[in-house]
Design a protein around this motif. Sequence first.
Motif, PDB file in Angstrom:
ATOM      1  N   LYS A  30       0.805  -1.224   0.000  1.00  0.00           N
ATOM      2  CA  LYS A  30       0.000   0.000   0.000  1.00  0.00           C
ATOM      3  C   LYS A  30       0.844   1.284   0.000  1.00  0.00           C
ATOM      4  CE  LYS A  30      -3.386  -1.133  -0.587  1.00  0.00           C
ATOM      5  NZ  LYS A  30      -3.676  -1.840  -1.868  1.00  0.00           N
ATOM      6  N   SER A  31       1.974   1.197  -0.656  1.00  0.00           N
ATOM      7  CA  SER A  31       2.876   2.355  -0.712  1.00  0.00           C
ATOM      8  C   SER A  31       2.964   2.960  -2.117  1.00  0.00           C
ATOM      9  CB  SER A  31       4.277   1.925  -0.257  1.00  0.00           C
ATOM     10  OG  SER A  31       4.225   1.467   1.062  1.00  0.00           O
ATOM     11  N   GLY A  32       2.122   2.480  -3.029  1.00  0.00           N
ATOM     12  CA  GLY A  32       2.172   3.011  -4.402  1.00  0.00           C
ATOM     13  C   GLY A  32       2.790   2.027  -5.391  1.00  0.00           C
ATOM     14  N   THR A  33       2.763   0.736  -5.047  1.00  0.00           N
ATOM     15  CA  THR A  33       3.337  -0.299  -5.909  1.00  0.00           C
ATOM     16  C   THR A  33       2.681  -0.306  -7.295  1.00  0.00           C
ATOM     17  OG1 THR A  33       3.236  -1.592  -3.872  1.00  0.00           O
ATOM     18  CG2 THR A  33       4.026  -2.738  -5.843  1.00  0.00           C
ATOM     19  N   THR A  34       1.357  -0.233  -7.312  1.00  0.00           N
ATOM     20  CA  THR A  34       0.617  -0.314  -8.575  1.00  0.00           C
ATOM     21  C   THR A  34       1.010   0.851  -9.491  1.00  0.00           C
ATOM     22  OG1 THR A  34      -1.183  -1.201  -7.240  1.00  0.00           O
ATOM     23  CG2 THR A  34      -1.724  -0.595  -9.505  1.00  0.00           C
ATOM     24  N   TRP A  35       1.162   2.018  -8.907  1.00  0.00           N
ATOM     25  CA  TRP A  35       1.561   3.205  -9.666  1.00  0.00           C
ATOM     26  C   TRP A  35       2.972   3.013 -10.235  1.00  0.00           C
ATOM     27  CZ3 TRP A  35       2.568   8.652  -7.100  1.00  0.00           C
ATOM     28  CH2 TRP A  35       2.612   9.634  -8.094  1.00  0.00           C
ATOM     29  N   ARG A 120       6.561   5.189   1.541  1.00  0.00           N
ATOM     30  CA  ARG A 120       5.421   6.076   1.815  1.00  0.00           C
ATOM     31  C   ARG A 120       5.317   6.334   3.308  1.00  0.00           C
ATOM     32  NH1 ARG A 120      -0.964   4.968   0.145  1.00  0.00           N
ATOM     33  NH2 ARG A 120      -1.493   7.179  -0.014  1.00  0.00           N
ATOM     34  N   SER A 128      -4.317   3.043   4.279  1.00  0.00           N
ATOM     35  CA  SER A 128      -4.609   2.429   2.986  1.00  0.00           C
ATOM     36  C   SER A 128      -4.790   0.913   3.154  1.00  0.00           C
ATOM     37  CB  SER A 128      -3.473   2.741   2.010  1.00  0.00           C
ATOM     38  OG  SER A 128      -3.767   2.234   0.735  1.00  0.00           O
ATOM     39  N   TYR A 198       6.746   8.226  -2.357  1.00  0.00           N
ATOM     40  CA  TYR A 198       5.405   8.415  -2.919  1.00  0.00           C
ATOM     41  C   TYR A 198       5.015   9.894  -2.911  1.00  0.00           C
ATOM     42  CZ  TYR A 198       0.320   7.710  -3.369  1.00  0.00           C
ATOM     43  OH  TYR A 198      -0.985   7.763  -3.774  1.00  0.00           O
ATOM     44  N   CYS A 237      -0.507   7.001 -16.549  1.00  0.00           N
ATOM     45  CA  CYS A 237      -0.403   6.249 -15.288  1.00  0.00           C
ATOM     46  C   CYS A 237      -1.061   6.963 -14.110  1.00  0.00           C
ATOM     47  CB  CYS A 237       1.068   5.971 -14.960  1.00  0.00           C
ATOM     48  SG  CYS A 237       1.872   5.004 -16.234  1.00  0.00           S
ATOM     49  N   ILE A 239      -3.807   8.219 -11.459  1.00  0.00           N
ATOM     50  CA  ILE A 239      -4.877   7.433 -10.834  1.00  0.00           C
ATOM     51  C   ILE A 239      -6.224   7.700 -11.519  1.00  0.00           C
ATOM     52  CG2 ILE A 239      -5.313   9.108  -8.953  1.00  0.00           C
ATOM     53  CD1 ILE A 239      -5.652   6.518  -7.150  1.00  0.00           C
ATOM     54  N   PHE A 261      -7.206  -1.417  -5.915  1.00  0.00           N
ATOM     55  CA  PHE A 261      -5.841  -0.862  -5.969  1.00  0.00           C
ATOM     56  C   PHE A 261      -5.848   0.657  -6.162  1.00  0.00           C
ATOM     57  CE2 PHE A 261      -5.037  -5.294  -7.339  1.00  0.00           C
ATOM     58  CZ  PHE A 261      -4.137  -5.637  -6.353  1.00  0.00           C
ATOM     59  N   ARG A 263      -7.640   4.056  -4.901  1.00  0.00           N
ATOM     60  CA  ARG A 263      -8.577   4.700  -3.976  1.00  0.00           C
ATOM     61  C   ARG A 263      -8.434   6.192  -4.161  1.00  0.00           C
ATOM     62  NH1 ARG A 263      -9.170   6.295   1.446  1.00  0.00           N
ATOM     63  NH2 ARG A 263      -6.910   6.303   1.670  1.00  0.00           N
ATOM     64  N   LYS A 264      -7.787   6.878  -3.202  1.00  0.00           N
ATOM     65  CA  LYS A 264      -7.669   8.342  -3.324  1.00  0.00           C
ATOM     66  C   LYS A 264      -6.374   8.743  -4.009  1.00  0.00           C
ATOM     67  CE  LYS A 264     -10.410  10.270   0.420  1.00  0.00           C
ATOM     68  NZ  LYS A 264     -10.324  11.042   1.667  1.00  0.00           N
ATOM     69  N   GLY A 265      -5.278   8.080  -3.600  1.00  0.00           N
ATOM     70  CA  GLY A 265      -3.986   8.400  -4.204  1.00  0.00           C
ATOM     71  C   GLY A 265      -3.479   9.779  -3.812  1.00  0.00           C
TER      72      GLY A 265
HETATM   73  P1  A3P Z   1      -4.720   5.137  -0.952  1.00  0.00           P
HETATM   74  O1  A3P Z   1      -5.437   3.947  -0.396  1.00  0.00           O
HETATM   75  O2  A3P Z   1      -4.105   5.994   0.121  1.00  0.00           O
HETATM   76  O3  A3P Z   1      -5.541   5.928  -1.898  1.00  0.00           O
HETATM   77  P2  A3P Z   1      -0.290  -0.310  -3.622  1.00  0.00           P
HETATM   78  O4  A3P Z   1      -0.337  -0.179  -5.092  1.00  0.00           O
HETATM   79  O5  A3P Z   1       1.092  -0.491  -3.084  1.00  0.00           O
HETATM   80  O6  A3P Z   1      -1.248  -1.345  -3.146  1.00  0.00           O
HETATM   81  O7  A3P Z   1      -0.745   1.091  -3.019  1.00  0.00           O
HETATM   82  C1  A3P Z   1      -2.083   1.503  -3.090  1.00  0.00           C
HETATM   83  C2  A3P Z   1      -2.136   2.989  -2.849  1.00  0.00           C
HETATM   84  O8  A3P Z   1      -1.610   3.666  -4.009  1.00  0.00           O
HETATM   85  C3  A3P Z   1      -3.560   3.461  -2.691  1.00  0.00           C
HETATM   86  O9  A3P Z   1      -3.484   4.579  -1.805  1.00  0.00           O
HETATM   87  C4  A3P Z   1      -3.923   3.876  -4.105  1.00  0.00           C
HETATM   88  O10 A3P Z   1      -5.006   4.752  -4.194  1.00  0.00           O
HETATM   89  C5  A3P Z   1      -2.612   4.524  -4.555  1.00  0.00           C
HETATM   90  N1  A3P Z   1      -2.486   4.558  -6.020  1.00  0.00           N
HETATM   91  C6  A3P Z   1      -2.824   3.611  -6.907  1.00  0.00           C
HETATM   92  N2  A3P Z   1      -2.579   4.016  -8.157  1.00  0.00           N
HETATM   93  C7  A3P Z   1      -2.076   5.259  -8.066  1.00  0.00           C
HETATM   94  C8  A3P Z   1      -1.643   6.225  -9.032  1.00  0.00           C
HETATM   95  N3  A3P Z   1      -1.707   5.973 -10.330  1.00  0.00           N
HETATM   96  N4  A3P Z   1      -1.190   7.397  -8.588  1.00  0.00           N
HETATM   97  C9  A3P Z   1      -1.125   7.670  -7.258  1.00  0.00           C
HETATM   98  N5  A3P Z   1      -1.533   6.813  -6.306  1.00  0.00           N
HETATM   99  C10 A3P Z   1      -2.000   5.612  -6.699  1.00  0.00           C
END
Ligand code: A3P
Length: 297
Positions: A30-35, A120, A128, A198, A237, A239, A261, A263-265
């Motif tokens: 939950k530190s921005g891995t997906t991003w 993060r 998160s 992040y 890329c 959110i 994956f 949410r608010k970002g």
């Molecule tokens: P929040 O729950 O605070 O919104 P991970 O990918 O490591 O699981 O992290 C998930 C967190 O990254 C979530 O944070 C998610 O909203 C945020 N996130 C996902 N995609 C993002 C993007 N493209 N840009 C910025 N934040 C993003």
Amino acid sequence: MPEPFLPGILGAHKRFEPRPSDVFLASFPKSGTTWLMALTFTTLNRTKHPPCDPDHPLRHRNPHDCVKFLEMAFSLSGDKGNVFAELPSRRVIATHMPYSLLPECITAKGSGRGIVYICRDPKDALVSMWLFTKKKMAAIVAGSNDEDKPPAATSFTIEEAFELFCDGRCICGPQWHHVVGYWEESRKRPEKVLFLRYEEMLRDPVGNVRKLAEFMGCTFSDEEEAAGVVEQIVELCSIDVLKNVEVNKNGTQEFVKNESFFRKGVAGDWSNHMTPVMAARLDKIVEDALQGSGFTF
Ligand code: A3P
């Protein structure tokens, strides 16, 4: 580590065969891995898949379908499988493993393989994760016919999550140990470990994507800069764009819905869920634990 991943960690240690061109993306959950997955995949593959292409893979695939987790893939593939062997170079591979648990073939001195870490604020990572877990639990309970399912599953409170997190009793915890393990390595070998934050990436996404490209040895050319390729990658890329891709609204991964994956970002959402007293207590735990390391969040 989650118990189902333990065989995967063992499998990675025994059977993973690294290549010099591999890029590893490491993070605490939950530190921005997906991003980071999306940005890295798009930056590396920008010649084959220009970010402005309306048919870009990220417009119909979740970032987790483009970049696999090392420990998860080995867990799912059983005793003999190795999905990574079939992937063409350059491979991008994610992991939530702490630095100390990475296979030696990845960390060995002179191996030349790059690791990008995303860090993060622990308070935002906690909130998160708490919301992600609650959603997952609610989905499990909703999909179950088992009337004996404990009703407590959906009433996991922030106070409960907070106590566990402060004790380091969370996936890959304690979070600050995870972060500082990679940070120390990035100080010793900056050419090997790129340490990103992040919050910094939110503040200056373009500058951080440039840094990422340079680290991976694929710096943007003057022509690409002039054509706005970096900005296009950041936009694709973002959110807001990824959230609205059909597969991210309705698709699923092995265990979770893709929508969870995104949410608010933002930075600082913890203040909507934690009291200032809780925040100060966690900050102090982290500060005490990291004393002498030179690292601050
Ligand atoms: P929040 O729950 O605070 O919104 P991970 O990918 O490591 O699981 O992290 C998930 C967190 O990254 C979530 O944070 C998610 O909203 C945020 N996130 C996902 N995609 C993002 C993007 N493209 N840009 C910025 N934040 C993003």
